[in-house]
Write an enzyme that holds these catalytic residues in place. Sequence first.
Site, short mmCIF file in Angstrom:
data_model
loop_
_atom_site.label_atom_id
_atom_site.label_comp_id
_atom_site.label_asym_id
_atom_site.label_seq_id
_atom_site.Cartn_x
_atom_site.Cartn_y
_atom_site.Cartn_z
N HIS A 145 0.76 -1.00 0.14
CA HIS A 145 0.18 -0.15 -0.20
C HIS A 145 1.00 1.04 -0.11
CE1 HIS A 145 -3.63 -2.27 0.81
NE2 HIS A 145 -3.00 -2.78 1.97
O1 RIB Z 1 -5.41 0.54 3.98
C1 RIB Z 1 -4.06 0.61 4.14
C2 RIB Z 1 -3.23 1.77 4.88
O2 RIB Z 1 -3.67 1.47 6.31
C3 RIB Z 1 -1.80 1.28 4.70
O3 RIB Z 1 -1.38 2.91 4.97
C4 RIB Z 1 -1.60 0.62 6.16
O4 RIB Z 1 -0.22 1.26 6.68
C5 RIB Z 1 -2.67 1.08 7.00
O5 RIB Z 1 -2.00 2.51 7.73
#
Ligand code: RIB
Length: 314
Positions: A242
């Site tokens: 992500h």
């Molecule tokens: O949905 C994914 C996000 O939420 C990423 O930034 C992960 O680290 C959590 O913070």
Amino acid sequence: MNNIRPVWIDTDTGVDDAFALVSALRLPNIDVVGISTVAGNVEVEKTFKNARNVISLCQREDIKVYKGADKPLIVPLHTAYAVHGEDGLGGVVIPKSKADIEKENAYDALYKKAKELNGELVVCAVGPLTNIAITIFKYPDFVNYVKEIVIMGGSIGVGGNTTIAAEFNIYVDPHAAQTVFKSGLKITLFPLDVTMKTVLTRDELESLKDVDNDVARFCYTSSNAPTSLYKHLGLGDLMCLHDTCPLVYLNSPELFFGKEAGVYVETLSEISLGRTVSDLYVHRDELFDTNAMVMLDVKRDEVAKIVIDTFKAY
Ligand code: RIB
Ligand code: CA
């Protein structure tokens, strides 16, 4: 012509944030000029410690790390222990940073750096947007000194990962997110639509197992936390990168593809609180003011190779 971008990373340092930090510190077109930490995956005391220790592991204690908000603007803090462990790094213990503890708060430090770079600073937000919103409130001219903000957050054509409607970073602080989306900042958004495609496979993770460097070993071991949950949820034995997406984009923009659209945040509804609502798929002009480039697709193989090669090169 020099393509090196000065980048400030705002993070709720969990496992995928750590992957993003480790990648950013070795991507040739990125110069990390500061890091701020925020409550999100785990409490801010832990995200602050995690960010300090991860950059120390990467032998970059020259980069200053600042502590920011310990809770969202209005709603209570919602953490993600199930994904990242209670410590935020999947239970992997790494050496404690020896760097001085920065006393200045995140908002003041971020604003100062933005003014110092006089409009060249790129902000990369990979956690809840609380720190960014507070900086905007405290310094109304902050937005004038930011070249662009790249954000991991939201979901446009897919469901949420925290509630059926909302992605974690936006859900944790929907009011801060709405502040940022309405701020006039030049936004490039990396929602779940693209980050769920940007995965490391088990084979790619296993290629880190016997690499003789502490950073690769840390990434291999800490990935067990998110991959265990993804397997349990039936998503497969993999890890979503992500938070690495916006950073690889800043280094190699040709690997991501998106469309401009209006994106705003549901802040009133109980059932869809934190949903990023967009006119991306509605072809009528008068709906939303266009405020973001929304990334929807990625050359996954190329991104995965860049990340794995970066970890192996430490
Ligand atoms: O949905 C994914 C996000 O939420 C990423 O930034 C992960 O680290 C959590 O913070
Ligand atoms: Ca994060």
